[in-house]
Design a protein around this motif. Sequence first.
Motif, mmCIF file in Angstrom:
data_model
loop_
_atom_site.group_PDB
_atom_site.id
_atom_site.type_symbol
_atom_site.label_atom_id
_atom_site.label_comp_id
_atom_site.label_asym_id
_atom_site.label_seq_id
_atom_site.Cartn_x
_atom_site.Cartn_y
_atom_site.Cartn_z
ATOM 1 N N ALA A 12 22.892 10.327 -38.953
ATOM 2 C CA ALA A 12 21.884 11.134 -39.643
ATOM 3 C C ALA A 12 21.072 10.189 -40.518
ATOM 4 O O ALA A 12 21.541 9.716 -41.544
ATOM 5 N N HIS A 13 19.872 9.902 -40.067
ATOM 6 C CA HIS A 13 19.014 8.963 -40.793
ATOM 7 C C HIS A 13 18.363 9.612 -42.000
ATOM 8 O O HIS A 13 18.098 10.816 -42.010
ATOM 9 N N THR A 14 18.075 8.803 -42.983
ATOM 10 C CA THR A 14 17.178 9.190 -44.068
ATOM 11 C C THR A 14 15.803 8.651 -43.689
ATOM 12 O O THR A 14 15.676 7.881 -42.724
ATOM 13 N N VAL A 15 14.807 9.020 -44.458
ATOM 14 C CA VAL A 15 13.481 8.480 -44.186
ATOM 15 C C VAL A 15 13.523 6.958 -44.291
ATOM 16 O O VAL A 15 12.882 6.254 -43.508
ATOM 17 N N ASP A 16 14.321 6.426 -45.199
ATOM 18 C CA ASP A 16 14.404 4.970 -45.375
ATOM 19 C C ASP A 16 15.195 4.268 -44.282
ATOM 20 O O ASP A 16 14.887 3.126 -43.929
ATOM 21 N N SER A 17 16.222 4.924 -43.719
ATOM 22 C CA SER A 17 17.060 4.253 -42.718
ATOM 23 C C SER A 17 16.575 4.451 -41.286
ATOM 24 O O SER A 17 17.021 3.757 -40.376
ATOM 25 N N ALA A 18 15.664 5.359 -41.086
ATOM 26 C CA ALA A 18 15.181 5.675 -39.735
ATOM 27 C C ALA A 18 14.301 4.561 -39.187
ATOM 28 O O ALA A 18 13.715 3.791 -39.962
ATOM 29 N N PRO A 19 14.194 4.492 -37.877
ATOM 30 C CA PRO A 19 13.219 3.560 -37.305
ATOM 31 C C PRO A 19 11.839 3.840 -37.907
ATOM 32 O O PRO A 19 11.475 4.998 -38.160
ATOM 33 N N ALA A 20 11.086 2.797 -38.139
ATOM 34 C CA ALA A 20 9.781 2.925 -38.794
ATOM 35 C C ALA A 20 8.886 3.956 -38.113
ATOM 36 O O ALA A 20 8.170 4.711 -38.774
ATOM 37 N N ALA A 21 8.940 4.024 -36.808
ATOM 38 C CA ALA A 21 8.069 4.937 -36.069
ATOM 39 C C ALA A 21 8.457 6.405 -36.237
ATOM 40 O O ALA A 21 7.699 7.287 -35.838
ATOM 41 N N SER A 22 9.617 6.691 -36.829
ATOM 42 C CA SER A 22 10.037 8.078 -37.082
ATOM 43 C C SER A 22 9.702 8.534 -38.494
ATOM 44 O O SER A 22 9.713 9.740 -38.776
ATOM 45 N N ARG A 23 9.412 7.614 -39.380
ATOM 46 C CA ARG A 23 9.320 7.939 -40.807
ATOM 47 C C ARG A 23 8.201 8.918 -41.150
ATOM 48 O O ARG A 23 8.411 9.856 -41.913
ATOM 49 N N ARG A 24 7.016 8.725 -40.599
ATOM 50 C CA ARG A 24 5.903 9.627 -40.925
ATOM 51 C C ARG A 24 6.237 11.059 -40.477
ATOM 52 O O ARG A 24 5.984 12.014 -41.199
ATOM 53 N N ALA A 25 6.810 11.202 -39.286
ATOM 54 C CA ALA A 25 7.180 12.525 -38.789
ATOM 55 C C ALA A 25 8.230 13.159 -39.696
ATOM 56 O O ALA A 25 8.154 14.350 -40.014
ATOM 57 N N MET A 26 9.212 12.359 -40.107
ATOM 58 C CA MET A 26 10.253 12.886 -40.989
ATOM 59 C C MET A 26 9.665 13.342 -42.315
ATOM 60 O O MET A 26 10.043 14.400 -42.836
#
Length: 189
Positions: A12-26
Amino acid sequence: MPDTRTSPRFAAHTVDSAPAASRRAMEGVVQNFGFLPPLVAKQAASPELLNGFLRLSALFESVTMEPVAREVLIMTVAARNECGFCVRMHAGKLEKLGAPAALVTALAEQRPLAEPEWEAVRVFTHAVMDTAGDVRADQLEAFYAHGYTPRNALEVVLGIGTYTLSTFANRLVEHGTSEGEEEAEAAVS
């Protein structure tokens, strides 16, 4: 018989731990829901899946079918694919749209609907799924007989594709957990 499927855990990623390309969507999901749903946090492992679903979902929200008809399609796919989280979340959306409780229950239980125009959507959705799109002329005509158009028939295909992606991904990442229960409730609150 016990469930013998193996289920490697999804982080379960956080916005900080997620792949960079997922962060804006999160971040967008957090803005929309007020929190980061655990299923989204897990799906963030694949930016392509997460971003793809969110784009497809936005496209489906823009189709010409009215909102309750769209939710009938989504609930039909979710119930058929046995995505409990999806059924609960979209039941809440239908309730917010003022849909009758009997409609929501029938969709969740995969039973025929009393309202002919919504039953036409449910039946046509099943026909498209059952035939991989190769519906018979009489099935298409029955859909049209309730005021739907060729454009709507193609919108059904878009909805099926979008929510098959969602239900499969949700089931994959939530397998063996109860996270979907609270998440579905919070998502429609």
